[in-house]
Each structure stands twice: as structure tokens, then as C-alpha cells.
Design a protein around this motif. Structure first.
Motif, PDB file in Angstrom:
ATOM      1  N   ALA A 275       0.584  -1.320  -0.214  1.00 54.01           N
ATOM      2  CA  ALA A 275       0.125  -0.053   0.131  1.00 54.01           C
ATOM      3  C   ALA A 275       0.997   1.521   0.120  1.00 54.01           C
ATOM      4  O   ALA A 275       0.300   2.087  -1.224  1.00 54.01           O
ATOM      5  N   GLU A 276       1.809   1.564   0.640  1.00 50.95           N
ATOM      6  CA  GLU A 276       2.632   2.450   0.817  1.00 50.95           C
ATOM      7  C   GLU A 276       3.495   3.193  -0.546  1.00 50.95           C
ATOM      8  O   GLU A 276       3.428   3.792  -0.665  1.00 50.95           O
ATOM      9  N   ALA A 277       3.307   1.996  -1.353  1.00 51.78           N
ATOM     10  CA  ALA A 277       4.560   1.878  -2.441  1.00 51.78           C
ATOM     11  C   ALA A 277       4.004   1.965  -3.363  1.00 51.78           C
ATOM     12  O   ALA A 277       3.590   3.243  -4.975  1.00 51.78           O
ATOM     13  N   PHE A 278       2.114   2.111  -3.191  1.00 49.13           N
ATOM     14  CA  PHE A 278       1.107   1.959  -4.616  1.00 49.13           C
ATOM     15  C   PHE A 278       0.052   3.073  -4.560  1.00 49.13           C
ATOM     16  O   PHE A 278      -0.745   3.675  -5.261  1.00 49.13           O
ATOM     17  N   THR A 279      -0.200   3.083  -3.518  1.00 51.85           N
ATOM     18  CA  THR A 279      -1.320   4.405  -3.007  1.00 51.85           C
ATOM     19  C   THR A 279      -1.140   5.175  -3.472  1.00 51.85           C
ATOM     20  O   THR A 279      -1.687   6.209  -4.222  1.00 51.85           O
ATOM     21  N   PRO A 280       0.384   5.633  -3.333  1.00 52.36           N
ATOM     22  CA  PRO A 280       0.414   7.293  -4.157  1.00 52.36           C
ATOM     23  C   PRO A 280       0.381   7.359  -5.793  1.00 52.36           C
ATOM     24  O   PRO A 280      -0.058   8.734  -6.274  1.00 52.36           O
ATOM     25  N   ARG A 281       0.123   6.397  -6.170  1.00 54.00           N
ATOM     26  CA  ARG A 281       0.855   6.160  -7.896  1.00 54.00           C
ATOM     27  C   ARG A 281      -1.390   5.859  -8.266  1.00 54.00           C
ATOM     28  O   ARG A 281      -1.867   5.228  -9.424  1.00 54.00           O
ATOM     29  N   GLY A 282      -2.170   6.442  -6.978  1.00 54.65           N
ATOM     30  CA  GLY A 282      -3.798   6.204  -7.456  1.00 54.65           C
ATOM     31  C   GLY A 282      -4.008   4.451  -7.351  1.00 54.65           C
ATOM     32  O   GLY A 282      -5.246   4.725  -7.436  1.00 54.65           O
ATOM     33  N   MET A 283      -3.313   4.082  -6.562  1.00 53.90           N
ATOM     34  CA  MET A 283      -3.716   2.177  -6.574  1.00 53.90           C
ATOM     35  C   MET A 283      -5.528   2.466  -5.247  1.00 53.90           C
ATOM     36  O   MET A 283      -5.161   3.286  -4.111  1.00 53.90           O
ATOM     37  N   GLN A 284      -6.397   1.628  -5.449  1.00 50.31           N
ATOM     38  CA  GLN A 284      -7.124   2.185  -4.512  1.00 50.31           C
ATOM     39  C   GLN A 284      -7.133   1.397  -3.238  1.00 50.31           C
ATOM     40  O   GLN A 284      -8.391  -0.287  -3.811  1.00 50.31           O
ATOM     41  N   LEU A 285      -6.400   1.195  -2.658  1.00 51.53           N
ATOM     42  CA  LEU A 285      -5.995  -0.006  -1.294  1.00 51.53           C
ATOM     43  C   LEU A 285      -7.196  -0.001   0.332  1.00 51.53           C
ATOM     44  O   LEU A 285      -5.618   1.045   0.438  1.00 51.53           O
ATOM     45  N   THR A 286      -6.709  -0.775   0.089  1.00 48.24           N
ATOM     46  CA  THR A 286      -7.326  -0.833   1.777  1.00 48.24           C
ATOM     47  C   THR A 286      -6.637  -1.231   3.047  1.00 48.24           C
ATOM     48  O   THR A 286      -6.848  -2.806   2.619  1.00 48.24           O
ATOM     49  N   VAL A 287      -5.883  -0.945   3.837  1.00 45.79           N
ATOM     50  CA  VAL A 287      -5.147  -2.069   4.735  1.00 45.79           C
ATOM     51  C   VAL A 287      -5.660  -2.749   5.650  1.00 45.79           C
ATOM     52  O   VAL A 287      -6.616  -1.947   6.694  1.00 45.79           O
ATOM     53  N   LEU A 288      -6.043  -3.838   5.888  1.00 46.26           N
ATOM     54  CA  LEU A 288      -7.004  -4.284   6.891  1.00 46.26           C
ATOM     55  C   LEU A 288      -5.744  -5.107   8.258  1.00 46.26           C
ATOM     56  O   LEU A 288      -4.688  -5.607   7.406  1.00 46.26           O
ATOM     57  N   GLU A 289      -6.322  -4.587   9.028  1.00 45.49           N
ATOM     58  CA  GLU A 289      -5.228  -4.924   9.963  1.00 45.49           C
ATOM     59  C   GLU A 289      -5.575  -6.479  10.900  1.00 45.49           C
ATOM     60  O   GLU A 289      -6.060  -6.735  11.319  1.00 45.49           O
ATOM     61  N   ALA A 290      -4.755  -7.062   9.822  1.00 44.06           N
ATOM     62  CA  ALA A 290      -5.279  -8.790   9.884  1.00 44.06           C
ATOM     63  C   ALA A 290      -4.562  -9.595   9.526  1.00 44.06           C
ATOM     64  O   ALA A 290      -3.812  -9.051   8.385  1.00 44.06           O
ATOM     65  N   GLU A 291      -4.589 -10.585   9.639  1.00 41.97           N
ATOM     66  CA  GLU A 291      -4.097 -11.571   9.286  1.00 41.97           C
ATOM     67  C   GLU A 291      -4.246 -12.385   7.145  1.00 41.97           C
ATOM     68  O   GLU A 291      -5.388 -11.843   7.402  1.00 41.97           O
ATOM     69  N   ALA A 292      -3.193 -13.008   6.351  1.00 38.39           N
ATOM     70  CA  ALA A 292      -3.635 -13.191   5.071  1.00 38.39           C
ATOM     71  C   ALA A 292      -4.626 -13.876   5.732  1.00 38.39           C
ATOM     72  O   ALA A 292      -4.683 -14.294   6.463  1.00 38.39           O
ATOM     73  N   GLY A 293      -5.216 -13.534   4.138  1.00 33.71           N
ATOM     74  CA  GLY A 293      -6.860 -14.531   4.852  1.00 33.71           C
ATOM     75  C   GLY A 293      -7.828 -13.514   4.633  1.00 33.71           C
ATOM     76  O   GLY A 293      -8.980 -14.200   4.420  1.00 33.71           O
ATOM     77  N   ALA A 294      -7.591 -13.187   5.887  1.00 35.41           N
ATOM     78  CA  ALA A 294      -8.801 -12.013   6.025  1.00 35.41           C
ATOM     79  C   ALA A 294      -9.331 -10.884   4.636  1.00 35.41           C
ATOM     80  O   ALA A 294     -10.509 -11.100   4.561  1.00 35.41           O
ATOM     81  N   ALA A 295      -8.129 -10.981   3.800  1.00 35.80           N
ATOM     82  CA  ALA A 295      -9.296  -9.997   2.616  1.00 35.80           C
ATOM     83  C   ALA A 295     -10.153 -10.831   1.713  1.00 35.80           C
ATOM     84  O   ALA A 295     -11.290 -10.019   1.453  1.00 35.80           O
ATOM     85  N   SER A 296      -9.828 -12.556   1.009  1.00 36.38           N
ATOM     86  CA  SER A 296      -9.948 -12.547   0.689  1.00 36.38           C
ATOM     87  C   SER A 296     -10.876 -13.469   1.589  1.00 36.38           C
ATOM     88  O   SER A 296     -11.919 -13.758   0.634  1.00 36.38           O
ATOM     89  N   ALA A 297     -11.661 -13.920   2.572  1.00 34.43           N
ATOM     90  CA  ALA A 297     -12.558 -13.988   3.549  1.00 34.43           C
ATOM     91  C   ALA A 297     -13.901 -12.734   2.691  1.00 34.43           C
ATOM     92  O   ALA A 297     -14.919 -13.787   2.808  1.00 34.43           O
TER      93      ALA A 297
END
Length: 288
Positions: A143-165
Motif C-alpha cells: 500500500a505504501e508503494a502504490f497508493t501514491p500511484r492512485g491504487m485504491q488499497l485498503t489495508v486490513l489490520e488482519a492476517e493473510a486470508g482476511a481480505a479474501s474472506a
């Protein structure tokens, strides 16, 4: 390389097309099946095509897998041992959270991050601005690398699997609801009442938010499961009389029958019908 894609299909191409508009960026890709058309698309976006996974991953800050759910774990097994500290492996495949968790548990060199990325919209048309949810140890770095380039990224305070869930569970509703509507609408057409049915549904929903609907339906469904199951029996009869496959309605009736085996009125108390959906769901998960 700033970013390398494993798999250069439609999604990767459109992400690259969007990222190319954000300034100088070194983009590479590896695809096991390079056709003249794929080579042409890579050339259009100034994407370097590598001849092996080893070469593709060697100097990439971020390695992004965009192949398929069925191949995600196998590719991760091949790629992760090739990475070194400071690199991040990002899986953007539309896969079950258990797949992302399995990838996260694979052995990998110290200092290599993993990001579970769930793409929450269509990439063509949105390109790199398609909304994504991120989870896992490598989420913040991506997110730190690509949010400045306009990507719409939401970081969850969670372990891997949470986003896909979240993506998969959203699909339960967004793919399941249209099937219920199709079942009802077909019968509505057969009975000549389709427009009135749609208007009646509109009156019942009446612009409510998802949270308002959840508060309206959740506890009441538990408490009145037996009566509603009986109503579904007549609903099945209605659909079948119209010659409509009642699979979804039968499934609803089956779930209501299971719920009716528990005395929810006693468990939820005298004010249970007005219980907020979070509390009702907590009771449900504790007793199922």
C-alpha cells in the motif's frame, strides 16, 4: 524491477496499463504461455517479459501472482524460495481464504512479506484504480508503494486470508441474491404479476442500508424459523405450479428447518426480536 506479474492475462495487462500512466515504473512479467498477442500487449505497456520464474523474481520489489485460484498455491511453492529479504509476494487471485492462509504458512526466507490481496471490482475499465483489500505481513508495504500511484488499497489490520474472506463472503450474497430474484421473477412472469412483485419488494426494502436490513431480519429469522419454514412450503408449491425450479427456495426451507430445532425465543429473551444483528449472530455461531 518495481513490480513483476506472474501471469500476464487480462487483469495484469489492465493493471499495467493504469500504472503506466502514473510515471516511471519498471514492470516485468512471466507467463508460461507467451503468444504473439501476449508479447504485443507486453510491448504496448513496456513490460519486460522474462523467460523463467527465477529471472523474473530476482530483482523485483513486489512479485504479484495473477494466474488462477487452482494454481495459486503451487506457484507460491515455486516462487517463495526464490525471494530474499525486502521482497514482497502478493497473491491477487480470487481464491478462498484458506488458500491464502496456506500460502502464508509456506516456508519463505526471513524478511520476505506476503500480501493477501482481494480485488473487489472489475479490472478492465478501472485499471489500477480497482478497489482492493489487503491483509498480511506485506500489506502495508504494498500500500505504501502504490497508493501514491492512485491504487485504491485498503489495508486490513488482519492476517493473510482476511481480505479474501471478505471477497468470498460478499460473493455469497451478491451471487446468491440474484438467484433468489430469478426464481421469484420467473414465477412472477408466469403469474402475470412481475411488475407488482418488484414494486412490493421495493416497498419492503424501502431504501434500507445493509445494516438496517440485517437488524430487521436476523433475530426475527431465528425466532420465527418454524413459521417461516411452513411459509416456504407454500412458496415451493407456488414456484412449482409455475414450472419454476425451486432449488433456492427449498434450500431456504431446509435452513429454516435447522434453525427451528433451537428455541431461539427463549435464548434471545423477551426483547429478542429487536436484538441488533451482531448480537444475534454471536448467539447463532455459539449454538450451531
Amino acid at each position: 524491477m518495481d513490480i513483476v506479474f506472474i501471469g500476464f492475462g487480462e487483469a495484469a495487462y489492465h493493471l499495467c496499463a493504469g500504472l503506466r500512466t502514473t510515471g516511471d515504473l519498471q514492470i516485468g512479467a512471466f507467463d508460461a504461455n507467451v503468444s504473439p498477442a501476449l508479447q504485443q500487449r507486453a510491448d504496448q505497456q513496456h513490460v519486460t517479459l522474462f523467460d523463467s520464474l527465477e529471472n523474473a523474481c530476482r530483482d523485483a520489489r513486489f512479485v504479484v501472482c495473477l494466474t488462477s485460484a487452482s494454481s495459486a498455491l503451487g506457484i507460491a511453492r515455486k516462487v517463495l524460495p526464490l525471494l530474499v529479504a525486502g521482497q514482497t509476494y502478493v497473491d491477487m487471485n480470487s481464491a478462498a481464504p484458506t488458500v491464502k492462509q496456506a500460502i502464508d504458512q509456506l516456508p519463505r526466507p526471513a524478511g520476505v512479506g506476503f500480501c493477501d490481496s482481494a480485488v473487489m471490482g472489475t479490472v478492465p475499465g478501472n485499471n489500477h484504480r480497482v478497489p482492493m483489500l489487503l491483509a498480511g505481513s506485506g500489506a502495508a508495504a504494498f500500500a505504501e508503494a502504490f497508493t501514491p500511484r492512485g491504487m485504491q488499497l485498503t489495508v486490513l489490520e488482519a492476517e493473510a486470508g482476511a481480505a479474501s474472506a471478505i471477497k468470498m463472503l460478499k460473493s455469497v450474497v451478491m451471487k446468491g441474491l440474484p438467484q433468489l430474484l430469478l426464481e421469484a421473477f420467473q414465477a412472477g412472469e408466469k403469474f402475470g404479476v412481475l411488475d407488482t412483485l418488484v414494486a412490493s419488494l421495493g416497498d419492503s426494502l424501502n431504501g434500507k442500508t445493509v445494516e438496517q436490513l440485517a437488524n430487521t431480519f436476523t433475530a426475527r429469522t431465528l425466532i420465527h424459523a418454524k413459521r417461516r419454514s411452513a411459509e416456504m412450503d407454500d412458496a415451493v408449491t407456488t414456484l412449482e405450479a409455475a414450472g419454476v425450479d425451486a432449488t433456492m427456495t427449498r434450500a431456504t426451507q431446509g435452513q429454516l428447518d435447522k434453525l427451528a430445532a433451537t428455541d431461539w425465543a427463549s435464548l434471545l429473551g423477551p426483547d429478542g426480536s429487536d436484538m441488533d444483528f451482531r448480537t444475534a449472530i454471536a448467539h447463532l455461531t455459539a449454538h450451531v
